[in-house]
Enzyme design. Structure first.
Site, PDB file in Angstrom:
ATOM      1  N   SER A 237     133.653  -2.292 -18.988  1.00 26.72           N
ATOM      2  CA  SER A 237     133.233  -2.571 -20.355  1.00 26.72           C
ATOM      3  C   SER A 237     132.452  -3.878 -20.372  1.00 26.72           C
ATOM      4  O   SER A 237     132.306  -4.530 -19.339  1.00 26.72           O
ATOM      5  CB  SER A 237     134.458  -2.675 -21.267  1.00 26.72           C
ATOM      6  OG  SER A 237     135.166  -3.848 -20.936  1.00 26.72           O
ATOM      7  N   LYS A 238     131.992  -4.219 -21.565  1.00 27.37           N
ATOM      8  CA  LYS A 238     131.124  -5.391 -21.723  1.00 27.37           C
ATOM      9  C   LYS A 238     131.696  -6.651 -21.081  1.00 27.37           C
ATOM     10  O   LYS A 238     130.948  -7.497 -20.603  1.00 27.37           O
ATOM     11  CB  LYS A 238     130.901  -5.651 -23.204  1.00 27.37           C
ATOM     12  CG  LYS A 238     129.622  -5.061 -23.714  1.00 27.37           C
ATOM     13  CD  LYS A 238     129.323  -5.617 -25.089  1.00 27.37           C
ATOM     14  CE  LYS A 238     128.189  -4.855 -25.725  1.00 27.37           C
ATOM     15  NZ  LYS A 238     128.303  -4.808 -27.173  1.00 27.37           N
ATOM     16  N   ARG A 239     133.005  -6.770 -21.132  1.00 22.92           N
ATOM     17  CA  ARG A 239     133.539  -8.039 -20.617  1.00 22.92           C
ATOM     18  C   ARG A 239     133.390  -8.154 -19.093  1.00 22.92           C
ATOM     19  O   ARG A 239     133.599  -9.214 -18.520  1.00 22.92           O
ATOM     20  CB  ARG A 239     134.974  -8.264 -21.082  1.00 22.92           C
ATOM     21  CG  ARG A 239     135.968  -7.369 -20.461  1.00 22.92           C
ATOM     22  CD  ARG A 239     137.315  -7.464 -21.162  1.00 22.92           C
ATOM     23  NE  ARG A 239     138.119  -6.340 -20.732  1.00 22.92           N
ATOM     24  CZ  ARG A 239     138.728  -6.283 -19.568  1.00 22.92           C
ATOM     25  NH1 ARG A 239     138.656  -7.303 -18.732  1.00 22.92           N
ATOM     26  NH2 ARG A 239     139.406  -5.215 -19.209  1.00 22.92           N
ATOM     27  N   HIS A 240     132.997  -7.056 -18.419  1.00 25.34           N
ATOM     28  CA  HIS A 240     132.730  -7.141 -16.982  1.00 25.34           C
ATOM     29  C   HIS A 240     131.279  -7.528 -16.700  1.00 25.34           C
ATOM     30  O   HIS A 240     130.882  -7.654 -15.550  1.00 25.34           O
ATOM     31  CB  HIS A 240     133.002  -5.794 -16.308  1.00 25.34           C
ATOM     32  CG  HIS A 240     134.439  -5.380 -16.349  1.00 25.34           C
ATOM     33  ND1 HIS A 240     134.901  -4.400 -17.179  1.00 25.34           N
ATOM     34  CD2 HIS A 240     135.512  -5.830 -15.655  1.00 25.34           C
ATOM     35  CE1 HIS A 240     136.205  -4.251 -17.002  1.00 25.34           C
ATOM     36  NE2 HIS A 240     136.599  -5.118 -16.090  1.00 25.34           N
ATOM     37  N   GLY A 241     130.471  -7.675 -17.741  1.00 22.30           N
ATOM     38  CA  GLY A 241     129.049  -7.982 -17.537  1.00 22.30           C
ATOM     39  C   GLY A 241     128.230  -6.888 -18.180  1.00 22.30           C
ATOM     40  O   GLY A 241     128.709  -6.194 -19.078  1.00 22.30           O
TER      41      GLY A 241
END
Ligand code: GLU
Length: 471
Positions: A237-241
């Site tokens: 998800s977004k929090r991984h980049g």
């Protein structure tokens, strides 16, 4: 039988790399079998679907080069057809109207939970005749017993007992059809032979197979693709980049690198790492995709991107580099031909953004020296070689400002001073580039050009002169 696959995204956000991998698998499977690949936009969720995200999907598909043979089809343009199918199911007694109030549904649910039974609609309205003019939903009459077996091309046979499946709502009280119904009608009408999609849909598949059977249609083959995880094992998800395909483009990745990376996530062919799209069409087989989820590894993507930057046609890389130069305010028409720069620098950059950054010196003076490089190479001992080189370079005619001509100058200066070439080349490199890494010094000076080279050597000489004497 002509193989027909479809990619059926819901336009509620950008094109996610997981979606792009599904699309790629659908594309490769169709191409491999000489079949057709269809794009269908599942935009029935009117509140969450946006034109912007339809565009993002189309843009991502085009950038990746995943061309489709038919579509994009839009589900919102097919409501009449879905409603006709729902009416047909009602007429045949394969669906029924339900007017259970929410309070009743909640009560049933609470009782089931208390009894530790899987919550599901209890079929209360099955035999009742609900007035079509009164508010109601339409439910599909799921077979009461027996089982449905999903014969998945990746996961094998997955049986589902019918008594575990709900009489699901196929038309809401506002008259709009629901996801499982629209997918079934479309897959049947569009002649889809192979449904390849994310494994978050695996529980929908038996429901869809039952609806298909009620419509008298044979089910397609199914392949549920495992999801992509982040390095920490959680769903990517977004929090991984970056997770949007277009973000990868903007960060300077090449489409062929992303394609190559995505296909290798959970699929392999011997120990081969690098595949062109044409090669993939020849060797990719959906049945070889791993059952287990795979983790996104950006180092590997970087490695592939670097490989493709280095091996692609430099003219194309130069063209793709241009917007990235623009982002750092460089107008490439004011200096060397970007194709020459790409040829000199391609092996050094993992992304086009990095290629732009490490090549900026070809078009404009850098702000500051890299401290370690300046400390090591712009010291008092470098003054003489730099001054000598400056004098010689000043005399070098523009038509001799070539790799060979520049090489001879460095050689002459080193010989005259009895120094090895590195003792001349390194201070020159730091003077001209601002750091100790660049292509060969002759190539570097050629790209920077005479005027900027002399100006930057003067700056380095001043820098050395102003520096505190070394202890
Ligand atoms: N529209 C669904 C989604 O975006 C996919 C449906 C399908 O492939 O059957 O998750």
């Amino acid at each position: 039988m002509t193989v027909r696959t479809r990619f059926a995204p819901s336009p509620t956000g950008f094109l996610h790399v997981g979606g792009a991998r599904t699309a790629l698998f659908c594309y490769l499977f169709a191409r491999r079998h000489g079949g057709e690949f269809i794009l269908r936009i599942e935009d029935t969720d009117l509140e969450r679907s946006t034109a912007e995200s339809v565009n993002a999907i189309l843009e991502g598909m085009a950038w990746l080069g995943l061309d489709y043979d038919e579509g994009p089809f839009y589900q919102t343009q097919r409501f009449e057809r879905y409603n006709a199918v729902i009416d047909e199911l009602l007429d045949k007694g394969l669906a029924y109207r339900c007017d259970c109030p929410k309070e009743r549904l909640d009560r049933v649910r609470d009782m089931q939970m208390a009894a530790k039974i899987k919550p599901r609609y209890d079929g209360h309205c099955r035999g009742r005749h609900v007035d079509p003019a009164a508010p109601h939903v339409v439910r599909f009459s799921n077979p009461a017993d027996g089982a449905v077996v999903v014969d998945d091309m990746i996961r094998g046979r997955i049986p589902f007992a019918n008594d575990e499946l709900d009489d699901l709502i196929i038309r809401r009280s506002d008259g709009s059809p629901t996801y499982n119904l629209t997918v079934v009608v479309d897959d049947a009408d569009m002649g889809i032979t192979h449904v390849i999609r994310g494994d978050d849909h695996v529980n929908n598949t038996p429901r869809q197979m039952n609806i298909l059977a009620a419509l008298g249609k044979a089910p397609p083959r199914y392949a549920h693709v495992p999801m992509i995880l982040g390095a920490d094992g959680a769903r990517l998800s977004k929090r991984h980049g970056a997770v949007s395909v277009i973000a990868y483009r903007d960060q300077g990745y090449l489409p062929e690198a992303l394609i190559n990376y995505l296909v290798r996530l959970g699929w392999s062919h011997g120990d081969q790492e690098v595949f062109s799209l044409d090669e993939l069409i020849e060797v990719f087989d959906i049945t070889d995709v791993n059952k287990a989820a795979s983790a996104f590894n950006s180092d590997k993507l970087d490695w592939l991107n670097q490989h493709y930057i280095q091996h692609a046609d430099p003219k194309r890389i130069a063209r793709l580099l241009s917007p990235h130069l623009g982002h750092i305010d460089i107008d490439p028409s004011t200096g060397p031909d970007p194709v020459d720069v790409v040829q000199a620098q391609a092996a050094r950059a993992k992304t086009l953004v990095e290629l732009a950054e490490i090549s900026a010196f070809c078009w404009r003076d850098f702000d500051d020296y890299e401290p370690a490089a300046a400390k090591k190479h712009l010291r008092a001992a470098a003054h003489e070689p730099l001054a000598r080189a400056r004098a010689e370079l000043d005399m070098l005619a523009l038509e001799d400002w070539t790799d060979a001509g520049l090489h001879r100058v460095i050689e002459r200066v080193s010989e005259a001073l009895g120094l090895n070439m590195g003792k001349v080349a390194q201070p020159l490199r730091v003077a001209v580039v601002g750091r100790a890494a660049s292509p060969g010094i002759d190539v570097t000076l050629r790209l920077v050009g005479k005027e900027a080279t002399l100006r930057r050597i003067d700056r380095a000489l001043d820098y050395i002169a102003a520096r505190a004497p070394e202890a």
